[in-house]
Write a protein that holds these residues in place. Structure first.
Motif, PDB file in Angstrom:
ATOM      1  N   LEU A 336      54.477  29.847  35.677  1.00  0.00           N
ATOM      2  CA  LEU A 336      54.295  30.794  37.119  1.00  0.00           C
ATOM      3  C   LEU A 336      54.799  29.859  38.089  1.00  0.00           C
ATOM      4  N   PRO A 337      55.591  30.499  39.153  1.00  0.00           N
ATOM      5  CA  PRO A 337      55.828  29.771  40.300  1.00  0.00           C
ATOM      6  C   PRO A 337      54.658  29.082  41.113  1.00  0.00           C
ATOM      7  N   LEU A 338      55.018  28.212  41.810  1.00  0.00           N
ATOM      8  CA  LEU A 338      54.210  27.881  42.768  1.00  0.00           C
ATOM      9  C   LEU A 338      53.384  28.890  43.799  1.00  0.00           C
ATOM     10  N   THR A 339      54.527  29.855  44.118  1.00  0.00           N
ATOM     11  CA  THR A 339      53.899  30.817  45.234  1.00  0.00           C
ATOM     12  C   THR A 339      52.913  31.574  44.664  1.00  0.00           C
ATOM     13  N   CYS A 340      52.852  31.757  43.220  1.00  0.00           N
ATOM     14  CA  CYS A 340      51.670  32.559  42.785  1.00  0.00           C
ATOM     15  C   CYS A 340      50.466  31.772  42.736  1.00  0.00           C
ATOM     16  N   ILE A 341      50.357  30.523  42.314  1.00  0.00           N
ATOM     17  CA  ILE A 341      49.273  29.639  42.655  1.00  0.00           C
ATOM     18  C   ILE A 341      48.684  29.838  43.863  1.00  0.00           C
ATOM     19  N   LEU A 342      49.492  29.443  44.859  1.00  0.00           N
ATOM     20  CA  LEU A 342      48.971  29.419  46.227  1.00  0.00           C
ATOM     21  C   LEU A 342      48.298  30.582  46.435  1.00  0.00           C
ATOM     22  N   LEU A 343      49.150  32.041  46.340  1.00  0.00           N
ATOM     23  CA  LEU A 343      48.457  33.151  46.606  1.00  0.00           C
ATOM     24  C   LEU A 343      47.285  33.561  45.947  1.00  0.00           C
ATOM     25  N   CYS A 344      47.353  33.426  44.774  1.00  0.00           N
ATOM     26  CA  CYS A 344      46.243  33.724  43.752  1.00  0.00           C
ATOM     27  C   CYS A 344      44.853  32.919  44.052  1.00  0.00           C
ATOM     28  N   SER A 345      45.103  31.620  44.699  1.00  0.00           N
ATOM     29  CA  SER A 345      43.981  30.855  44.947  1.00  0.00           C
ATOM     30  C   SER A 345      43.315  31.011  45.936  1.00  0.00           C
ATOM     31  N   ILE A 354      29.042  36.042  43.508  1.00  0.00           N
ATOM     32  CA  ILE A 354      29.128  36.515  41.922  1.00  0.00           C
ATOM     33  C   ILE A 354      29.172  38.135  42.058  1.00  0.00           C
ATOM     34  N   PHE A 355      30.114  38.503  41.000  1.00  0.00           N
ATOM     35  CA  PHE A 355      30.544  40.070  41.090  1.00  0.00           C
ATOM     36  C   PHE A 355      29.288  40.684  40.272  1.00  0.00           C
ATOM     37  N   MET A 356      28.710  41.572  41.152  1.00  0.00           N
ATOM     38  CA  MET A 356      27.494  41.986  40.940  1.00  0.00           C
ATOM     39  C   MET A 356      27.424  43.316  40.338  1.00  0.00           C
ATOM     40  N   ALA A 357      28.753  44.123  40.305  1.00  0.00           N
ATOM     41  CA  ALA A 357      29.042  45.144  39.548  1.00  0.00           C
ATOM     42  C   ALA A 357      30.348  45.357  39.324  1.00  0.00           C
ATOM     43  N   LYS A 358      30.670  46.329  38.675  1.00  0.00           N
ATOM     44  CA  LYS A 358      32.046  46.547  38.179  1.00  0.00           C
ATOM     45  C   LYS A 358      33.034  46.728  39.524  1.00  0.00           C
ATOM     46  N   TYR A 359      32.580  47.327  40.468  1.00  0.00           N
ATOM     47  CA  TYR A 359      33.500  47.431  41.421  1.00  0.00           C
ATOM     48  C   TYR A 359      33.603  46.374  42.401  1.00  0.00           C
ATOM     49  N   PHE A 360      32.926  45.318  42.377  1.00  0.00           N
ATOM     50  CA  PHE A 360      33.357  43.893  42.903  1.00  0.00           C
ATOM     51  C   PHE A 360      34.444  43.144  41.703  1.00  0.00           C
ATOM     52  N   CYS A 361      34.319  43.676  40.485  1.00  0.00           N
ATOM     53  CA  CYS A 361      35.331  43.058  39.702  1.00  0.00           C
ATOM     54  C   CYS A 361      36.697  43.791  39.768  1.00  0.00           C
ATOM     55  N   VAL A 362      36.489  45.413  40.212  1.00  0.00           N
ATOM     56  CA  VAL A 362      37.624  46.066  40.682  1.00  0.00           C
ATOM     57  C   VAL A 362      38.729  45.277  41.823  1.00  0.00           C
ATOM     58  N   ARG A 363      37.581  44.754  42.748  1.00  0.00           N
ATOM     59  CA  ARG A 363      38.150  44.236  43.892  1.00  0.00           C
ATOM     60  C   ARG A 363      38.801  42.750  43.576  1.00  0.00           C
ATOM     61  N   LEU A 364      38.455  42.077  42.857  1.00  0.00           N
ATOM     62  CA  LEU A 364      38.993  40.828  42.129  1.00  0.00           C
ATOM     63  C   LEU A 364      40.318  41.259  41.461  1.00  0.00           C
ATOM     64  N   HIS A 365      40.147  42.298  40.805  1.00  0.00           N
ATOM     65  CA  HIS A 365      41.446  42.666  39.725  1.00  0.00           C
ATOM     66  C   HIS A 365      42.351  43.185  40.549  1.00  0.00           C
ATOM     67  N   ALA A 366      42.354  43.778  41.778  1.00  0.00           N
ATOM     68  CA  ALA A 366      43.371  44.321  42.715  1.00  0.00           C
ATOM     69  C   ALA A 366      43.644  43.175  43.554  1.00  0.00           C
ATOM     70  N   LEU A 367      42.912  42.382  44.128  1.00  0.00           N
ATOM     71  CA  LEU A 367      43.401  41.339  45.101  1.00  0.00           C
ATOM     72  C   LEU A 367      44.254  40.369  44.341  1.00  0.00           C
ATOM     73  N   PHE A 368      43.804  39.867  43.100  1.00  0.00           N
ATOM     74  CA  PHE A 368      44.364  38.851  42.361  1.00  0.00           C
ATOM     75  C   PHE A 368      45.966  39.331  41.961  1.00  0.00           C
ATOM     76  N   GLY A 369      45.644  40.838  41.436  1.00  0.00           N
ATOM     77  CA  GLY A 369      47.101  41.377  41.059  1.00  0.00           C
ATOM     78  C   GLY A 369      48.030  41.380  42.099  1.00  0.00           C
ATOM     79  N   ALA A 370      47.661  41.782  43.483  1.00  0.00           N
ATOM     80  CA  ALA A 370      48.655  41.733  44.532  1.00  0.00           C
ATOM     81  C   ALA A 370      49.108  40.429  44.789  1.00  0.00           C
ATOM     82  N   ALA A 371      48.131  39.415  44.879  1.00  0.00           N
ATOM     83  CA  ALA A 371      48.643  38.069  45.100  1.00  0.00           C
ATOM     84  C   ALA A 371      49.516  37.615  43.862  1.00  0.00           C
ATOM     85  N   LEU A 372      49.264  37.908  42.809  1.00  0.00           N
ATOM     86  CA  LEU A 372      50.439  37.521  41.705  1.00  0.00           C
ATOM     87  C   LEU A 372      51.553  38.232  41.732  1.00  0.00           C
ATOM     88  N   ALA A 373      51.586  39.422  42.179  1.00  0.00           N
ATOM     89  CA  ALA A 373      52.864  40.140  42.343  1.00  0.00           C
ATOM     90  C   ALA A 373      53.619  39.781  43.456  1.00  0.00           C
TER      91      ALA A 373
END
Length: 387
Positions: A336-345, A354-373
């Motif tokens: 993976l390129p360095l830009t992915c590591i920096l943005l996903c970090s 800590i993610f206390m419900a599935k919607y907190f995990c949805v937020r992580l999923h969306a933000l992490f995916g956006a940063a990765l892309a």
């Protein structure tokens, strides 16, 4: 214990100090000539010191309580939070509009957007091309497939009794199993037709095979006679469907051209698809916290039924740590390129969150995916990077 003792000891000293100060003020008001000006100054200084001391003790106590609260949340209150939230939402006075919003599950549709966007970004990194028309057609088709998953899940959970007391179940809201069933499989047919049409237009048969495997994973997950989710196998099926199968398929479709109809599967897209599958699976895992007792009653042996909520909350923490460990490992190996590591970090959660419900995990999923892309797209601008 030591902290509690110190707080009590400070409290007793404060009482003596405040008592002394009251006596001094009383003496000053009753006998103006009894105290000298120096004594008055000392009393005034004593008052300021006492007020500052009281304020400082109050702040320290608040900070101490906050630290204890954060520690409790981080070390195992995930299940309690989910249970309390579920109990509070199960009352009779929940507005119907709220129930409809929950039934729609709009935030969950990020599981359609993230694999497509990450796959398209990886294809852009590889080829430098992007087809907005093809992307939108795939997005609409993916949303229809997720609609089928949600509706059919409500239908079959209604059949087994798992959603008997779930007011936001589509079947319970509509009042008809047949309507929900027809809507579910109509969405599946339309969605798959759109995916197949796009695959034929791109001239990439491998992509439609990957997407077919992803849909099969969704079917055996919840539909009879398989219902593998009742055996605790939903998480690995979810990982395969949304990670390697769907993300790689979208990469192949969005990167196909007339000159290159078969895009090679590189380490970059494989690494990215694993991370997408990981965050998607985390959503499914956390969705079981509020319904452990209901799952037990109908014989649905989800991972949390087998593990228990306390151990399950520990699994979530380990999973989040593993996600970012994999991210840095892929960066060090240059898959993976360095830009992915920096943005996903930047999406790394804070200690107390800590993610206390599935919607907190949805937020992580969306933000992490956006940063990765975004990292994959940004890497295209850097010369010298070769996927």
């Amino acid at each position: 214990m030591a902290a509690a003792f110190c707080s009590l000891h400070q409290g007793s000293s404060l009482k003596k100090l405040q008592y002394y100060h009251m006596r001094q003020n009383y003496a000053t008001r009753s006998y103006p000539g009894a105290l000298t000006s120096n004594a008055s100054k000392k009393s005034s200084m004593c008052c300021c010191t006492a007020q500052n001391f009281v304020r400082g003790v109050r702040i320290s106590r608040l900070e101490f309580k906050k630290e204890i609260l954060c520690w409790r949340v981080f070390s195992g209150s995930l299940a309690n939070y989910a249970d309390n939230a579920h109990d509070g939402e199960s009352g009779e006075d929940v507005p119907k509009a709220t129930l409809i919003w929950r039934a729609v599950k709009l935030p969950i549709y990020s599981v359609a957007l993230v694999p497509l966007t990450v796959g398209g970004a990886a294809a852009y990194l590889q080829t430098g091309i992007f087809s907005a028309r093809r992307y939108l057609l795939l997005l609409v088709s993916s949303i229809l497939i997720i609609t089928w998953l949600n509706l059919s899940n409500d239908v079959y959970d209604f059949d087994t009794g798992a959603d008997k007391n779930k007011k936001e179940s589509v079947v319970n809201l509509v009042g008809s199993r047949s309507v929900a069933f027809i809507a579910a499989y109509s969405s599946l047919l339309l969605g798959f037709a759109g995916l197949a049409w796009t695959s034929i237009g791109a001239g990439n048969i491998h992509a439609i095979l990957f997407l077919a495997f992803a849909i099969i994973c969704g079917y055996v997950y919840q539909c009879p006679p398989f219902r593998l989710s009742y055996q605790g196998l939903g998480e690995p099926l979810c990982f395969a469907a949304f990670g390697p199968f769907a993300t790689s398929a979208f990469y192949l479709l969005l990167g196909s051209t007339s000159e290159m109809s078969i895009l090679p599967l590189t380490g970059t897209i494989l690494s990215a698809s694993l991370l997408v599958g990981f965050t998607t699976t985390l959503i499914l895992f956390c969705s079981h916290f509020h319904q452990v007792e209901e799952d037990k009653a109908v014989g649905k042996f989800s991972p949390l039924v087998r593990l228990g909520t306390e151990r399950g909350s520990g699994v979530v923490k380990v999973a989040v740590a593993t996600l970012y460990s994999l991210l840095f490992a892929f960066g060090l190996s240059r898959t993976l390129p360095l830009t992915c590591i920096l943005l996903c970090s930047l999406t790394l959660p804070e200690k107390g969150k800590i993610f206390m419900a599935k919607y907190f995990c949805v937020r992580l999923h969306a933000l992490f995916g956006a940063a990765l892309a975004s990292g994959l797209v940004a890497a295209r601008a850097f010369q010298g990077y070769s996927p």
